[in-house]
Design a protein around this motif. Structure first.
Motif, PDB file in Angstrom:
ATOM      1  N   MET A  78       0.822  -1.210   0.000  1.00  0.00           N
ATOM      2  CA  MET A  78       0.000   0.000   0.000  1.00  0.00           C
ATOM      3  C   MET A  78       0.858   1.263   0.000  1.00  0.00           C
ATOM      4  SD  MET A  78      -3.174  -0.705  -0.256  1.00  0.00           S
ATOM      5  CE  MET A  78      -3.908   0.845   0.260  1.00  0.00           C
ATOM      6  N   SER A  79       1.926   1.245   0.792  1.00  0.00           N
ATOM      7  CA  SER A  79       2.821   2.396   0.851  1.00  0.00           C
ATOM      8  C   SER A  79       3.510   2.618  -0.497  1.00  0.00           C
ATOM      9  CB  SER A  79       3.868   2.186   1.944  1.00  0.00           C
ATOM     10  OG  SER A  79       4.714   3.310   2.049  1.00  0.00           O
ATOM     11  N   ALA A  80       3.945   1.533  -1.108  1.00  0.00           N
ATOM     12  CA  ALA A  80       4.605   1.633  -2.417  1.00  0.00           C
ATOM     13  C   ALA A  80       3.665   2.242  -3.443  1.00  0.00           C
ATOM     14  CB  ALA A  80       5.064   0.250  -2.874  1.00  0.00           C
ATOM     15  N   ARG A  81       2.428   1.782  -3.428  1.00  0.00           N
ATOM     16  CA  ARG A  81       1.450   2.309  -4.384  1.00  0.00           C
ATOM     17  C   ARG A  81       1.203   3.805  -4.138  1.00  0.00           C
ATOM     18  NH1 ARG A  81      -3.762   3.457  -5.583  1.00  0.00           N
ATOM     19  NH2 ARG A  81      -4.598   2.576  -7.524  1.00  0.00           N
ATOM     20  N   LYS A  82       1.040   4.180  -2.881  1.00  0.00           N
ATOM     21  CA  LYS A  82       0.772   5.586  -2.530  1.00  0.00           C
ATOM     22  C   LYS A  82       1.866   6.509  -3.048  1.00  0.00           C
ATOM     23  CE  LYS A  82       0.730   8.613   1.546  1.00  0.00           C
ATOM     24  NZ  LYS A  82       0.783   8.654   3.037  1.00  0.00           N
ATOM     25  N   TYR A  83       3.110   6.191  -2.737  1.00  0.00           N
ATOM     26  CA  TYR A  83       4.206   7.094  -3.095  1.00  0.00           C
ATOM     27  C   TYR A  83       4.576   6.992  -4.578  1.00  0.00           C
ATOM     28  CZ  TYR A  83       4.750   8.299   1.782  1.00  0.00           C
ATOM     29  OH  TYR A  83       4.511   8.784   3.058  1.00  0.00           O
ATOM     30  N   ARG A  84       4.394   5.820  -5.159  1.00  0.00           N
ATOM     31  CA  ARG A  84       4.673   5.677  -6.596  1.00  0.00           C
ATOM     32  C   ARG A  84       3.722   6.532  -7.426  1.00  0.00           C
ATOM     33  NH1 ARG A  84       4.431   0.650  -6.683  1.00  0.00           N
ATOM     34  NH2 ARG A  84       2.301   0.302  -7.424  1.00  0.00           N
ATOM     35  N   TYR A  85       2.438   6.477  -7.114  1.00  0.00           N
ATOM     36  CA  TYR A  85       1.478   7.267  -7.886  1.00  0.00           C
ATOM     37  C   TYR A  85       1.617   8.759  -7.616  1.00  0.00           C
ATOM     38  CZ  TYR A  85      -0.903   3.323  -9.994  1.00  0.00           C
ATOM     39  OH  TYR A  85      -1.191   2.224 -10.767  1.00  0.00           O
ATOM     40  N   ALA A  86       2.006   9.131  -6.418  1.00  0.00           N
ATOM     41  CA  ALA A  86       2.247  10.544  -6.123  1.00  0.00           C
ATOM     42  C   ALA A  86       3.404  11.065  -6.981  1.00  0.00           C
ATOM     43  CB  ALA A  86       2.555  10.728  -4.647  1.00  0.00           C
ATOM     44  N   PHE A  87       4.435  10.248  -7.123  1.00  0.00           N
ATOM     45  CA  PHE A  87       5.579  10.612  -7.971  1.00  0.00           C
ATOM     46  C   PHE A  87       5.161  10.730  -9.432  1.00  0.00           C
ATOM     47  CE2 PHE A  87       8.718   8.415 -10.807  1.00  0.00           C
ATOM     48  CZ  PHE A  87       9.575   9.491 -10.996  1.00  0.00           C
ATOM     49  N   LEU A  88       4.425   9.745  -9.932  1.00  0.00           N
ATOM     50  CA  LEU A  88       3.990   9.768 -11.327  1.00  0.00           C
ATOM     51  C   LEU A  88       3.134  10.997 -11.616  1.00  0.00           C
ATOM     52  CD1 LEU A  88       3.084   5.988 -11.809  1.00  0.00           C
ATOM     53  CD2 LEU A  88       5.052   7.196 -12.779  1.00  0.00           C
ATOM     54  N   LEU A  89       2.289  11.338 -10.667  1.00  0.00           N
ATOM     55  CA  LEU A  89       1.438  12.512 -10.846  1.00  0.00           C
ATOM     56  C   LEU A  89       2.279  13.788 -10.907  1.00  0.00           C
ATOM     57  CD1 LEU A  89      -1.416  13.670 -11.072  1.00  0.00           C
ATOM     58  CD2 LEU A  89      -1.492  13.749  -8.568  1.00  0.00           C
ATOM     59  N   ARG A  90       3.288  13.897 -10.049  1.00  0.00           N
ATOM     60  CA  ARG A  90       4.157  15.078 -10.068  1.00  0.00           C
ATOM     61  C   ARG A  90       4.883  15.213 -11.408  1.00  0.00           C
ATOM     62  NH1 ARG A  90       5.393  13.408  -4.840  1.00  0.00           N
ATOM     63  NH2 ARG A  90       7.413  12.583  -5.484  1.00  0.00           N
ATOM     64  N   VAL A  91       5.368  14.087 -11.923  1.00  0.00           N
ATOM     65  CA  VAL A  91       6.064  14.116 -13.209  1.00  0.00           C
ATOM     66  C   VAL A  91       5.098  14.537 -14.321  1.00  0.00           C
ATOM     67  CG1 VAL A  91       7.265  12.726 -14.950  1.00  0.00           C
ATOM     68  CG2 VAL A  91       7.772  12.388 -12.522  1.00  0.00           C
ATOM     69  N   ALA A  92       3.887  13.983 -14.291  1.00  0.00           N
ATOM     70  CA  ALA A  92       2.888  14.322 -15.306  1.00  0.00           C
ATOM     71  C   ALA A  92       2.553  15.808 -15.268  1.00  0.00           C
ATOM     72  CB  ALA A  92       1.636  13.480 -15.098  1.00  0.00           C
ATOM     73  N   GLN A  93       2.418  16.340 -14.075  1.00  0.00           N
ATOM     74  CA  GLN A  93       2.106  17.763 -13.941  1.00  0.00           C
ATOM     75  C   GLN A  93       3.286  18.636 -14.378  1.00  0.00           C
ATOM     76  OE1 GLN A  93       1.014  17.664  -9.799  1.00  0.00           O
ATOM     77  NE2 GLN A  93      -1.172  17.393 -10.240  1.00  0.00           N
ATOM     78  N   GLN A  94       4.492  18.192 -14.063  1.00  0.00           N
ATOM     79  CA  GLN A  94       5.696  18.937 -14.436  1.00  0.00           C
ATOM     80  C   GLN A  94       5.799  19.117 -15.954  1.00  0.00           C
ATOM     81  OE1 GLN A  94       9.345  17.103 -13.064  1.00  0.00           O
ATOM     82  NE2 GLN A  94      10.606  18.262 -14.495  1.00  0.00           N
ATOM     83  N   TYR A  95       5.429  18.070 -16.689  1.00  0.00           N
ATOM     84  CA  TYR A  95       5.548  18.103 -18.146  1.00  0.00           C
ATOM     85  C   TYR A  95       4.220  18.417 -18.845  1.00  0.00           C
ATOM     86  CZ  TYR A  95      10.284  16.288 -17.736  1.00  0.00           C
ATOM     87  OH  TYR A  95      11.617  16.129 -17.445  1.00  0.00           O
ATOM     88  N   ASN A  96       3.221  18.778 -18.047  1.00  0.00           N
ATOM     89  CA  ASN A  96       1.904  19.069 -18.615  1.00  0.00           C
ATOM     90  C   ASN A  96       1.433  17.919 -19.504  1.00  0.00           C
ATOM     91  OD1 ASN A  96      -0.404  20.644 -18.995  1.00  0.00           O
ATOM     92  ND2 ASN A  96       0.423  21.616 -20.832  1.00  0.00           N
ATOM     93  N   ALA A  97       1.537  16.722 -18.967  1.00  0.00           N
ATOM     94  CA  ALA A  97       1.250  15.515 -19.742  1.00  0.00           C
ATOM     95  C   ALA A  97      -0.241  15.292 -19.933  1.00  0.00           C
ATOM     96  CB  ALA A  97       1.868  14.294 -19.059  1.00  0.00           C
ATOM     97  N   HIS A  98      -0.549  14.558 -20.986  1.00  0.00           N
ATOM     98  CA  HIS A  98      -1.933  14.185 -21.281  1.00  0.00           C
ATOM     99  C   HIS A  98      -2.348  12.970 -20.456  1.00  0.00           C
ATOM    100  CE1 HIS A  98      -5.527  13.276 -23.642  1.00  0.00           C
ATOM    101  NE2 HIS A  98      -5.080  12.044 -23.802  1.00  0.00           N
ATOM    102  N   ALA A  99      -1.408  12.053 -20.213  1.00  0.00           N
ATOM    103  CA  ALA A  99      -1.762  10.813 -19.518  1.00  0.00           C
ATOM    104  C   ALA A  99      -0.529  10.116 -18.968  1.00  0.00           C
ATOM    105  CB  ALA A  99      -2.504   9.868 -20.462  1.00  0.00           C
ATOM    106  N   ILE A 100      -0.783   9.240 -18.000  1.00  0.00           N
ATOM    107  CA  ILE A 100       0.230   8.327 -17.461  1.00  0.00           C
ATOM    108  C   ILE A 100      -0.140   6.927 -17.937  1.00  0.00           C
ATOM    109  CG2 ILE A 100       1.201   7.303 -15.364  1.00  0.00           C
ATOM    110  CD1 ILE A 100       0.325   9.936 -13.921  1.00  0.00           C
TER     111      ILE A 100
END
Length: 237
Positions: free
Chosen positions: A96-118
């Motif tokens: 559960m912890s791995a999932r929480k922090y992994r998706y938080a990281f992916l979301l930050r990267v997506a927002q940083q690059y103004n991405a359409h999708a992960i």
């Protein structure tokens, strides 16, 4: 891999900045290979989350992906966190912890690059395991269909283009195309519930019906249709 291309083309165009969640395992490396042949490299970001759970092996996974991205001239983003320590401090399971922090990281990267999708490399076997876990723990239709082709986290699209592809087909593709990938040694540890399900329970399903994956995939599809119909009726009323 026709199912992959159908899903990908339905949600991603060549202009869309796309984040690929890459672990280094066979699933994500097959996804990486498929995407790089149909999507511009300038519109592709590879994101890798290092859970720090396997010491030097985790470091080797990170370096493996970094080297491939350098060779392919694809932008690489990485974050390393001590998930075991975080899980203990927050009284959560490691999964559960791995999932929480992994998706938080992916979301930050997506927002940083103004991405359409992960994009994640969940496949048909993952979908079946998730459904069975939810049923065992107690679930209604939403639990059966919880791992969908498209969902979202904080309004960011999360797409799973391999969701209709069985694991066996993923291995077949990897070997046929001579793809390098990393094997996670913790996959053999059955103290993790996912591994216990995968290695000790699902083989019993296969003895009963060697084609059980297709049967359960049909059931999930039927459940999705039922959910869609119910939602439409509720909206009408």
């Amino acid at each position: 891999m026709q199912a992959f291309f159908q899903t990908f083309s339905s949600y991603i165009s060549s202009e869309n900045m796309t984040i690929l969640a890459i672990s280094g395992g066979v699933d994500s490396m097959v996804m990486f290979d498929l995407v790089k042949h149909i999507h511009p490299k300038t519109q592709t970001i590879v994101a890798h989350f290092d859970h720090s759970l396997r010491g030097a092996e985790s470091d080797a996974d990170r370096d493996f992906i970094a080297n491939i991205c350098k060779k392919e001239n694809i932008t690489f983003e990485v974050e390393k966190m001590d998930i075991a320590t975080l899980a203990q401090a927050e009284k959560m399971s490691i999964e559960m912890s791995a999932r929480k922090y992994r998706y938080a990281f992916l979301l930050r990267v997506a927002q940083q690059y103004n991405a359409h999708a992960i994009l994640t490399a969940h496949h048909l076997d993952d979908r079946i395991e998730t459904m069975l876990f939810n049923l065992i723990r107690g679930s209604k239709l939403t639990g059966i269909t919880s791992l969908a082709h498209v969902s979202s986290i904080e309004n960011m699209a999360l797409i799973r283009p391999l969701l209709d592809v069985p694991k066996s087909e993923i291995y077949t593709y990897a070997h046929a195309h001579h793809l390098a990938f990393r094997e996670d040694s913790t996959n053999a540890d059955t103290t993790y519930l996912r591994n216990h399900m995968r290695q000790e329970i699902l083989p019993l399903f296969e003895k009963i019906n060697p084609h059980y994956r297709h049967s359960l995939a049909d059931f999930i599809g039927y459940s999705e249709e039922m959910m869609t119909y119910i939602d439409a009726q509720v909206s009408t009323w």
